[in-house]
Design a protein around this motif. Structure first.
Motif, PDB file in Angstrom:
ATOM      1  N   LEU B  32       0.790  -1.255   0.057  1.00 53.64           N
ATOM      2  CA  LEU B  32       0.072   0.112   0.048  1.00 53.64           C
ATOM      3  C   LEU B  32       0.836   1.328   0.044  1.00 53.64           C
ATOM      4  CD1 LEU B  32      -3.269   0.785   0.748  1.00 53.64           C
ATOM      5  CD2 LEU B  32      -1.964   1.592   2.798  1.00 53.64           C
ATOM      6  N   PHE B  33       1.767   1.129   0.722  1.00 50.39           N
ATOM      7  CA  PHE B  33       2.664   2.321   0.950  1.00 50.39           C
ATOM      8  C   PHE B  33       3.360   2.772  -0.420  1.00 50.39           C
ATOM      9  CE2 PHE B  33       6.963   4.241   2.214  1.00 50.39           C
ATOM     10  CZ  PHE B  33       6.558   5.271   2.848  1.00 50.39           C
ATOM     11  N   ILE B  34       3.905   1.748  -1.043  1.00 42.81           N
ATOM     12  CA  ILE B  34       4.877   1.932  -2.139  1.00 42.81           C
ATOM     13  C   ILE B  34       3.906   2.402  -3.165  1.00 42.81           C
ATOM     14  CG2 ILE B  34       6.161   0.775  -4.009  1.00 42.81           C
ATOM     15  CD1 ILE B  34       7.438  -0.622  -1.845  1.00 42.81           C
ATOM     16  N   SER B  35       2.897   1.638  -3.479  1.00 45.56           N
ATOM     17  CA  SER B  35       1.783   1.868  -4.481  1.00 45.56           C
ATOM     18  C   SER B  35       1.239   3.476  -4.317  1.00 45.56           C
ATOM     19  CB  SER B  35       0.419   1.125  -4.368  1.00 45.56           C
ATOM     20  OG  SER B  35       1.063  -0.188  -4.589  1.00 45.56           O
ATOM     21  N   SER B  36       1.185   3.853  -3.192  1.00 46.32           N
ATOM     22  CA  SER B  36       0.805   5.115  -2.976  1.00 46.32           C
ATOM     23  C   SER B  36       1.685   6.203  -3.611  1.00 46.32           C
ATOM     24  CB  SER B  36       0.292   5.617  -1.393  1.00 46.32           C
ATOM     25  OG  SER B  36       1.501   5.748  -0.801  1.00 46.32           O
TER      26      SER B  36
END
Lengths: 372, 363
Positions: B32-36
């Protein structure tokens, strides 16, 4: 829990004669009471109708929350101090618990009774229908699914949380980076179920075609499998994929409590068992589990209560579609979408009945510990 | 000697197994963190793990076949034959990959493998999610579309506006009550406290319908005040119980000397008890704050669809429903909502864990 005897109010030298209540005190306390009602009532109305900037409202509200509540207690105790000792002693406790009791009574205790009452009435709460709402819940197809799923959540979710929690607690206890590992496992407890829903929706994401951006489907296709729409098409297994989210979030809770309990197992018992040639598995089942059985029971009941009321995950992930309905989402649907107050109330009462044993256990525990 | 060695060996295994578990636990959040931070088009085309350095095929030499190659027959390239379908999907041949560059013009690209080290990262997603303004979105095919932002910053402040008073008020009220239950004697004390214990695990669903009816009658629906009161009531049993456990354990001598000096209960409470209870207040305060911050059900019912009051959890749940495939929005929105809990988790871990342990039974 406090087993101490209470403070004797007689610690002050008892006044010789019973003082009489002065007219001045009565008047003063009446004024204080009325002033409190008027001032806080108008602040109440102000906030209700306020169209101020929300940030400013928040600041004012915090001020009111702290100062206002504090002032209510301050002025009321001041008024009571105008009375002679014997009156003061009787009234003061009620001032201290008053606000809590009023709010609880208005917004929790009475509503619970009213919900019970409503559950015997029809959808619009006009006609008394006896127990037919309850009968309907256990015969309706959708409700049957909801109850089945709730049972799945309770059994699978709780079992997995407890098992994983115990396993990780023991592993962490023997590892060389205990604190870090515990932080990582515990972290999901901090975030909301809605955010967790988004995180896992992304893991389970499915799109037609070769390139999968969802982690699970990417792994499956990497090993040559067919990508799946995990949370919708695979009934009834999709429930398990939702339950995994609960496990991911709640295992940390079980782990932290178990971890504390494990550290309480005396070392010499473990050492003695090892000297006697018991292997680690035997030590685990023969010594540790019996030793921390009370903790296991507490954690289990806590997670059961939690899973019984599960709502947010299902709501965000599937909205209760694809046969993933649980009692709490059904409650919401009956109440808000179908406006069926009878069914809605009955479902709430069903939840209440389900946690009733836990309430009784709590009360018994409390009495045993000598709380009162 | 051998026993010690064995213990050491098993410790390595424990470390590895635990490491794998921790990795699995972190992975979803990491994704989630990277995708954001990835551009909208990238998120939908490749998995988030492609943001790490990885090998990928890069365009290389172009091979021109003769124009009259029959695509239904096996096609010969560099001495080997391939089918049309193979060349459509790309086929490996001696360390490079052959793929149609232009099928009609019969050109084939001989792609070379190369490392892609620097990922394309952007803060656009956060800007888009936070502001309510319109913004341009580049699609995968290069075209641009205009979308309206979600205005999450408004929701962020709304959540804060709700969470702070909904923490302070119940903690204060409950502390007063806990003091009375612990140190004063009065008729009804036992009954009232038993009721509070019974309310500890009560599902809040049993209260929602009647309270909503009252709120509608009073005009409290969708107002800050209404939701503060609701959270106060739903939090009170737990906070009172938690504070009772703490305050009743304080040494009795403390009070006695204060009483000797003629202090009133109110003075004792505000001058002595509250300062002494700071650790407990912090623990339960954090719990209540996070509970309100993360809450979805109570807001859903008492706020409804008034956009000016909506909290983050509702906004995100709405996004999931209406823009379920716009992962650039969902991931950054979810991460913004996690900022506060994560900050509290990492900065105030001691209180946080204690509060959560005490508060885990809450309905």
């Amino acid at each position: 829990m406090g087993g101490q005897s209470q403070l004797q109010p007689q610690m002050k030298p008892r006044s010789k004669a019973k003082q009489t209540v002065s007219l001045r005190a009565v008047l003063l306390s009446l004024i204080v009471l009325i002033a409190n009602v008027v001032v806080n009532g108008s602040i109440f109305l102000f906030f209700r109708d306020s169209t101020l900037n929300p940030l400013l409202t928040a600041v004012l509200a915090v001020l009111w929350g702290v100062l206002g509540v504090y002032l209510i207690y301050y002025t009321l105790t001041w008024a009571v101090e105008q009375y002679p000792d014997y009156v003061r002693r009787k009234v003061l406790p009620y001032i201290f618990i008053g606000p809590a009791v009023i709010i609880l009574g208005w917004l929790l205790v009475l509503p619970a009774l009213r919900t019970l009452y409503l559950s015997f009435f029809n959808a619009s709460s006009e006609k008394f229908v006896g127990l037919s709402n309850y009968a309907a819940i256990f015969s309706d197809h959708l409700m049957a699914t909801a109850l089945r799923n709730n049972l799945l959540w309770v059994f699978v979710g709780t079992l997995a949380c407890v098992a994983f929690g115990l396993l990780i607690a023991i592993l962490a206890d023997r590892s060389s980076y205990e604190k870090l590992a515990k932080s990582i496992i515990f972290m999901p407890m901090a975030i909301s179920f809605v955010a967790a829903g988004v995180i896992w929706k992304f893991v389970y994401y499915y799109q037609p075609g070769d390139e999968q951006i969802g982690l699970l489907n990417a792994i499956v296709t990497y090993f040559g499998g067919e990508p799946q729409a995990w949370t919708s098409m695979l009934q009834p297994w999709n429930n398990f994929f939702l339950i995994i989210i609960l496990i991911w979030m709640q295992t940390g809770f079980a782990m932290v409590i178990f971890s504390a309990a494990i550290k309480g197992v005396p070392d010499d018992i473990l050492e003695a068992a090892r000297v006697d040639g018991a292997n680690e598995v035997k030590i685990f089942f023969g010594i540790m589990i019996p030793y921390i059985s009370a903790t296991i029971l507490t954690v289990t009941t806590t997670i059961i209560v939690f899973t019984l009321k599960i709502f947010d995950v299902v709501m965000v992930m599937t909205g209760g579609q694809y046969d993933t309905e649980v009692v709490a989402t059904q409650f919401y649907r009956q109440f808000f979408m179908y406006r069926n107050f009878g069914y809605g109330s009955t479902l709430a009462i069903v939840l209440l009945i389900a946690v009733l044993p836990v309430i009784l256990i709590n009360l018994r525990q409390f009495r045993k510990q000598g709380g009162f | 000697m051998s026993g010690k060695k064995k213990r050491k060996g098993s410790k390595t295994i424990v470390n590895i197994v635990l490491g794998v578990i921790c990795f699995i636990w972190l992975l979803p959040t990491l994704g989630l963190f990277i995708s954001s931070f990835r551009p909208a088009a990238d998120i939908l085309q490749t998995g988030w793990w492609k943001a790490f350095p990885h090998q990928e095929w890069k365009a290389g030499e172009t091979l021109q076949l003769s124009k009259d190659v029959d695509l239904r027959e096996p096609i010969e390239v560099n001495g080997k034959t391939y089918t049309d379908d193979q060349l459509k999907a790309g086929v490996k041949a001696d360390g490079s990959r052959l793929m149609w560059e232009n099928r009609r013009a019969r050109t084939i690209n001989q792609q070379e493998q190369g490392w892609k080290v620097t990922p394309d990262l952007t803060l656009d997603n956060y800007n888009n999610v936070l502001s309510g303004k319109e913004y341009k979105l580049k699609q995968a095919d290069g075209s641009e579309t205009v979308q309206k932002g979600t205005g999450l910053s408004q929701a962020f402040w709304n959540t804060l506006t709700i969470a702070v008073p909904a923490t302070v008020i119940p903690v204060l009220i409950a502390s007063f009550a806990a003091y009375a239950f612990a140190w004063l004697r009065f008729p009804g004390r036992r009954t009232l406290f038993v009721i509070i214990i019974a309310m500890l695990v009560i599902p809040i669903q049993v209260a929602l319908i009647p309270v909503l009816k009252d709120y509608t009658a009073l005009g409290l629906n969708g107002s800050y005040l209404g939701i503060w009161l609701a959270h106060t009531a739903f939090g009170l049993p737990l906070v009172t119980y938690f504070m009772y456990n703490f305050i009743s354990q304080l040494p009795k001598d403390l009070f006695e000397s204060a009483f000797m000096d003629g202090a009133s209960h109110f003075t004792i409470f505000s001058r002595l008890i509250l300062p002494l209870s700071v650790p407990a207040l912090a623990s339960i305060g954090i719990f209540q704050f996070l509970w309100v911050w993360n809450d979805y059900l109570v807001s859903l019912i008492f706020i409804g669809n008034q956009p000016s009051v909506q909290v983050m959890s509702m906004k995100i749940a709405d996004l999931v429903g209406s823009r379920g495939n716009d992962w650039h929005l969902l991931t950054s929105a979810a991460f913004i909502s996690m900022l506060m809990p994560l900050a509290i988790f990492f900065l105030l871990q001691k209180y946080f864990v204690r509060g959560l342990m005490g508060g885990s039974v809450k309905g």
